[in-house]
Scaffold this motif. Sequence first.
Motif, PDB file in Angstrom:
ATOM      1  N   UNK A  31       0.829  -1.210   0.000  1.00 30.21           N
ATOM      2  CA  UNK A  31       0.000   0.000   0.000  1.00 30.21           C
ATOM      3  C   UNK A  31       0.863   1.259   0.000  1.00 30.21           C
ATOM      4  N   UNK A  32       1.975   1.219   0.735  1.00 30.68           N
ATOM      5  CA  UNK A  32       2.906   2.355   0.710  1.00 30.68           C
ATOM      6  C   UNK A  32       3.475   2.548  -0.687  1.00 30.68           C
ATOM      7  N   UNK A  33       3.743   1.442  -1.379  1.00 30.41           N
ATOM      8  CA  UNK A  33       4.253   1.531  -2.747  1.00 30.41           C
ATOM      9  C   UNK A  33       3.240   2.212  -3.656  1.00 30.41           C
TER      10      UNK A  33
ATOM     11  N   UNK B 193       7.254   3.453 -10.994  1.00 33.89           N
ATOM     12  CA  UNK B 193       6.639   2.241 -10.455  1.00 33.89           C
ATOM     13  C   UNK B 193       7.673   1.336  -9.803  1.00 33.89           C
ATOM     14  N   UNK B 194       8.792   1.123 -10.475  1.00 32.02           N
ATOM     15  CA  UNK B 194       9.782   0.203  -9.933  1.00 32.02           C
ATOM     16  C   UNK B 194      10.405   0.723  -8.643  1.00 32.02           C
ATOM     17  N   UNK B 195      10.713   2.025  -8.614  1.00 34.46           N
ATOM     18  CA  UNK B 195      11.320   2.591  -7.400  1.00 34.46           C
ATOM     19  C   UNK B 195      10.314   2.580  -6.249  1.00 34.46           C
ATOM     20  N   UNK B 196       9.074   2.965  -6.533  1.00 33.21           N
ATOM     21  CA  UNK B 196       8.047   2.930  -5.497  1.00 33.21           C
ATOM     22  C   UNK B 196       7.806   1.523  -4.980  1.00 33.21           C
ATOM     23  N   UNK B 197       7.818   0.543  -5.884  1.00 29.45           N
ATOM     24  CA  UNK B 197       7.614  -0.849  -5.474  1.00 29.45           C
ATOM     25  C   UNK B 197       8.759  -1.330  -4.587  1.00 29.45           C
TER      26      UNK B 197
END
Length: 286
Positions: free
Chosen positions: A45-47, A58-62
């Motif tokens: 959820x934080x991602x 997307x990749x960094x947030x994930x």
Amino acid sequence: MLQGALAGLAAGGLYAVLGVCLTLMARLVRVVNFSQAATGMFGAFCAVWLVTNANWPVWIGSLAGVLIGGILAAVIGFIAATWLAEADTTTRSAMTVGPLLLLISLSFILFGNKPLPFSPIIQGPAFTAGSVVISWVTVVTVLLAIVVSVLVSLLLKRTRVGTQLRALSERPTTAELLGIRSRPLSIAVWFVTGLVSALVVVIIAPSQSNDAISLSMLIVPAAASALLGGFRRLDLTVVGGLVLGILDGMFAMVNQISIIRNFLPFLFIVVLLLWRQRKEVWDAAR
């Protein structure tokens, strides 16, 4: 039915990975971690928040979400290793119910109670088996379950850290007297399993029911998978997760019995518990 069985492999891989994490926790730090899926859910959820609100890629947030999941698990592990180091397995396991409920409540406060718009990090078909399309999510989750179980087995059998972990799980007092640092090792196990749980939830969430309760309750089929291996054997845990996912997919294809899939993990657990107690029952009958 074949289409449903193959479609269920994605969920089966998810159950298997979480089950492997549960088995590791039970073997190495004497905890059945009921918050295992919840830490992964909160990290995922934080991602989503970082991607949609902070405009992170997307990749960094994930990756950030996966790291948050690992940190949350490590914090819970620090509490267990510091204040419940001498407690029995039942007490240590019961403690994890608190973080489970806390993370669900906190997710409602911070992110709302609706499913979130997850951006898939893995998508598209991988190959076709007959008339059934196998997605990359299915391939990755199944491979992740197998790879994690194999790597952990090699770690425990072939490395010095693995020997220390086995000594810590089997003879904790003796291990500490020999100079093995129990607290850092225990927290490391919590952290790594938290990372793996968050990673698999981030991968699978775009194709599953992804509200907080549904993701947190993935602990139930994961526990059913781990129970097949007695919370000891990683290979049987992987098999249990995949079988459970296949059965879930098969039942979903038949309208008359599709409702059974909602109770399948509980039925799986009851049957396994009865089977594990068969010797005592038969001895009493004789």
